[in-house]
Design a protein around this motif. Sequence first.
Motif, mmCIF file in Angstrom:
data_model
loop_
_atom_site.group_PDB
_atom_site.id
_atom_site.type_symbol
_atom_site.label_atom_id
_atom_site.label_comp_id
_atom_site.label_asym_id
_atom_site.label_seq_id
_atom_site.Cartn_x
_atom_site.Cartn_y
_atom_site.Cartn_z
ATOM 1 N N PRO A 113 0.438 -1.180 0.313
ATOM 2 C CA PRO A 113 0.401 0.236 -0.062
ATOM 3 C C PRO A 113 0.904 1.129 -0.295
ATOM 4 O O PRO A 113 0.523 2.398 -0.129
ATOM 5 C CB PRO A 113 -1.060 -0.632 0.999
ATOM 6 N N PRO A 114 2.067 1.044 1.090
ATOM 7 C CA PRO A 114 2.979 2.704 1.230
ATOM 8 C C PRO A 114 3.759 2.828 -0.840
ATOM 9 O O PRO A 114 3.819 4.143 -0.865
ATOM 10 C CB PRO A 114 3.380 2.916 2.046
ATOM 11 N N VAL A 115 3.975 2.086 -1.069
ATOM 12 C CA VAL A 115 4.608 2.068 -2.745
ATOM 13 C C VAL A 115 3.452 2.297 -3.554
ATOM 14 O O VAL A 115 3.342 3.061 -4.700
ATOM 15 C CB VAL A 115 5.086 1.032 -2.895
ATOM 16 N N GLN A 116 2.247 1.860 -3.371
ATOM 17 C CA GLN A 116 1.274 2.273 -4.672
ATOM 18 C C GLN A 116 0.833 3.395 -4.340
ATOM 19 O O GLN A 116 0.879 4.326 -5.669
ATOM 20 C CB GLN A 116 -0.086 1.174 -3.999
ATOM 21 N N ALA A 117 0.527 4.369 -2.750
ATOM 22 C CA ALA A 117 0.365 5.584 -2.688
ATOM 23 C C ALA A 117 1.581 6.368 -3.286
ATOM 24 O O ALA A 117 1.138 7.335 -4.045
ATOM 25 C CB ALA A 117 0.530 5.344 -1.461
ATOM 26 N N ALA A 118 2.684 5.804 -2.677
ATOM 27 C CA ALA A 118 3.973 6.881 -3.038
ATOM 28 C C ALA A 118 3.537 7.341 -5.168
ATOM 29 O O ALA A 118 4.226 8.237 -5.720
ATOM 30 C CB ALA A 118 5.072 6.076 -3.453
ATOM 31 N N LEU A 119 3.445 5.976 -6.156
ATOM 32 C CA LEU A 119 3.631 5.808 -6.419
ATOM 33 C C LEU A 119 1.766 6.711 -7.544
ATOM 34 O O LEU A 119 1.914 7.538 -8.193
ATOM 35 C CB LEU A 119 3.104 4.900 -7.980
ATOM 36 N N THR A 120 1.352 6.331 -7.167
ATOM 37 C CA THR A 120 -0.347 7.510 -7.151
ATOM 38 C C THR A 120 -0.001 9.419 -6.778
ATOM 39 O O THR A 120 -0.408 9.688 -7.521
ATOM 40 C CB THR A 120 -1.277 7.555 -6.058
ATOM 41 N N TYR A 121 0.691 9.804 -5.896
ATOM 42 C CA TYR A 121 1.218 10.779 -5.773
ATOM 43 C C TYR A 121 2.504 11.496 -6.324
ATOM 44 O O TYR A 121 2.892 12.367 -6.611
ATOM 45 C CB TYR A 121 1.308 10.784 -3.709
ATOM 46 N N SER A 122 2.951 10.571 -7.159
ATOM 47 C CA SER A 122 3.940 11.210 -7.650
ATOM 48 C C SER A 122 4.074 12.175 -8.986
ATOM 49 O O SER A 122 3.921 12.533 -9.649
ATOM 50 C CB SER A 122 4.861 9.875 -8.726
ATOM 51 N N PHE A 123 2.035 11.128 -9.050
ATOM 52 C CA PHE A 123 1.198 12.528 -10.488
ATOM 53 C C PHE A 123 0.222 13.180 -10.008
ATOM 54 O O PHE A 123 -0.211 13.416 -11.185
ATOM 55 C CB PHE A 123 0.883 11.331 -11.478
ATOM 56 N N THR A 124 0.429 13.408 -8.951
ATOM 57 C CA THR A 124 -0.292 14.707 -8.346
ATOM 58 C C THR A 124 -0.056 15.564 -8.571
ATOM 59 O O THR A 124 1.188 15.688 -7.216
ATOM 60 C CB THR A 124 -0.755 13.973 -6.725
ATOM 61 N N PRO A 125 -0.205 17.057 -9.350
ATOM 62 C CA PRO A 125 0.509 17.787 -9.339
ATOM 63 C C PRO A 125 0.595 18.831 -7.732
ATOM 64 O O PRO A 125 -0.482 18.656 -7.068
ATOM 65 C CB PRO A 125 -0.247 19.059 -10.230
ATOM 66 N N LEU A 126 1.298 18.966 -6.990
ATOM 67 C CA LEU A 126 1.941 19.711 -5.925
ATOM 68 C C LEU A 126 1.490 20.972 -5.833
ATOM 69 O O LEU A 126 1.004 21.533 -6.610
ATOM 70 C CB LEU A 126 2.907 19.816 -5.392
ATOM 71 N N ASP A 127 0.389 21.892 -4.963
ATOM 72 C CA ASP A 127 -0.336 23.208 -4.476
ATOM 73 C C ASP A 127 0.641 24.252 -3.894
ATOM 74 O O ASP A 127 0.277 23.691 -2.987
ATOM 75 C CB ASP A 127 -1.824 22.763 -4.558
ATOM 76 N N LEU A 128 1.953 24.098 -4.444
ATOM 77 C CA LEU A 128 2.742 25.353 -3.495
ATOM 78 C C LEU A 128 2.851 26.530 -4.425
ATOM 79 O O LEU A 128 3.026 26.589 -5.161
ATOM 80 C CB LEU A 128 4.182 24.723 -3.889
ATOM 81 N N ASP A 129 2.418 27.301 -3.305
ATOM 82 C CA ASP A 129 2.262 28.951 -3.603
ATOM 83 C C ASP A 129 3.898 29.051 -3.880
ATOM 84 O O ASP A 129 3.913 30.055 -2.161
ATOM 85 C CB ASP A 129 1.317 29.749 -3.108
ATOM 86 N N HIS A 130 4.744 28.953 -4.676
ATOM 87 C CA HIS A 130 6.362 29.139 -4.298
ATOM 88 C C HIS A 130 6.514 29.919 -6.059
ATOM 89 O O HIS A 130 6.341 28.528 -6.712
ATOM 90 C CB HIS A 130 7.028 28.095 -3.890
ATOM 91 N N PRO A 131 7.627 30.313 -6.030
ATOM 92 C CA PRO A 131 7.979 31.067 -7.390
ATOM 93 C C PRO A 131 8.871 29.503 -7.996
ATOM 94 O O PRO A 131 9.054 29.461 -9.110
ATOM 95 C CB PRO A 131 8.615 31.746 -7.104
ATOM 96 N N SER A 132 9.436 28.590 -6.927
ATOM 97 C CA SER A 132 10.524 27.636 -7.064
ATOM 98 C C SER A 132 9.778 26.301 -6.868
ATOM 99 O O SER A 132 10.805 25.929 -5.648
ATOM 100 C CB SER A 132 12.033 28.391 -6.603
ATOM 101 N N PRO A 133 8.178 25.762 -7.271
ATOM 102 C CA PRO A 133 7.736 24.501 -6.920
ATOM 103 C C PRO A 133 9.549 23.238 -5.664
ATOM 104 O O PRO A 133 9.522 23.022 -5.172
ATOM 105 C CB PRO A 133 6.326 24.995 -7.243
ATOM 106 N N PHE A 134 9.254 23.331 -7.343
ATOM 107 C CA PHE A 134 10.864 22.422 -7.618
ATOM 108 C C PHE A 134 12.161 22.607 -6.678
ATOM 109 O O PHE A 134 11.617 21.662 -5.709
ATOM 110 C CB PHE A 134 11.641 21.593 -9.392
ATOM 111 N N GLY A 135 12.632 23.046 -6.669
ATOM 112 C CA GLY A 135 13.443 23.695 -5.921
ATOM 113 C C GLY A 135 13.389 23.404 -4.027
ATOM 114 O O GLY A 135 13.806 23.466 -3.005
ATOM 115 N N VAL A 136 12.329 24.147 -3.652
ATOM 116 C CA VAL A 136 11.531 24.288 -2.284
ATOM 117 C C VAL A 136 11.258 22.664 -2.033
ATOM 118 O O VAL A 136 11.907 22.731 -0.613
ATOM 119 C CB VAL A 136 10.808 24.696 -2.067
ATOM 120 N N THR A 137 10.307 21.678 -3.450
ATOM 121 C CA THR A 137 10.493 21.001 -2.477
ATOM 122 C C THR A 137 11.735 19.868 -1.967
ATOM 123 O O THR A 137 12.143 19.311 -1.101
ATOM 124 C CB THR A 137 9.369 20.358 -3.419
#
Length: 190
Positions: free
Chosen positions: A147-171
């Motif tokens: 189950p945690p592996v399946q959840a990780a896969l699902t969330y890998s393709f769920t866009p992050l909703d971050l209000d930041h100029p560099s969402p990748f960098g801050v993540t």
Amino acid sequence: MDTQTWDALVASMKKAYAADLAQGSAPRPVIMPLVRGELVGLIRLRPAEVGQDAVTAIVELSNVAAAAGADEVVLAWDTQNVAAECGLPVVGPAPCLNLVHATKDGHVLHQLPCAYESGDSSPEGRGPVEPRWLSAPGPQPGGELAPPVQAALTYSFTPLDLDHPSPFGVTVLLMEDDGYAVHLTDTFAL
């Protein structure tokens, strides 16, 4: 992902698995996000407490993939280690290095079962443990995942909703601060 990239990732994960065992460590899960066929990097699980914290830590591996807008991910883990750390039953061959290649449309599970063998003995009479790779079953489209592996896969393709100029960098920085080992390729380096 092309065959050459897949083969390189599999070889890299087998080598890392063997190195962890030789050092007496349980192999920790690793996620490798890809964007348009380019490897973003490798993110290795942070130290986690047994139980819900380990489940959460595995699911959080998806954060860098989601922030990068990954269109493919490969997640690697050891059957016994994930089951023990998350308090789950062992499903599938064990010991076994599992690699799952996923897109938002589905996944294919690849299992690389092994037996543990003792290497050369040290003066204390104990040697490092080495995997002896056994015959692997064929790729399993839609294969059963913890189950945690399946959840990780699902969330890998769920866009992050971050209000930041560099969402990748801050993540990436937040993941590193939380103890995840994040190794980005030159293309995606901050």
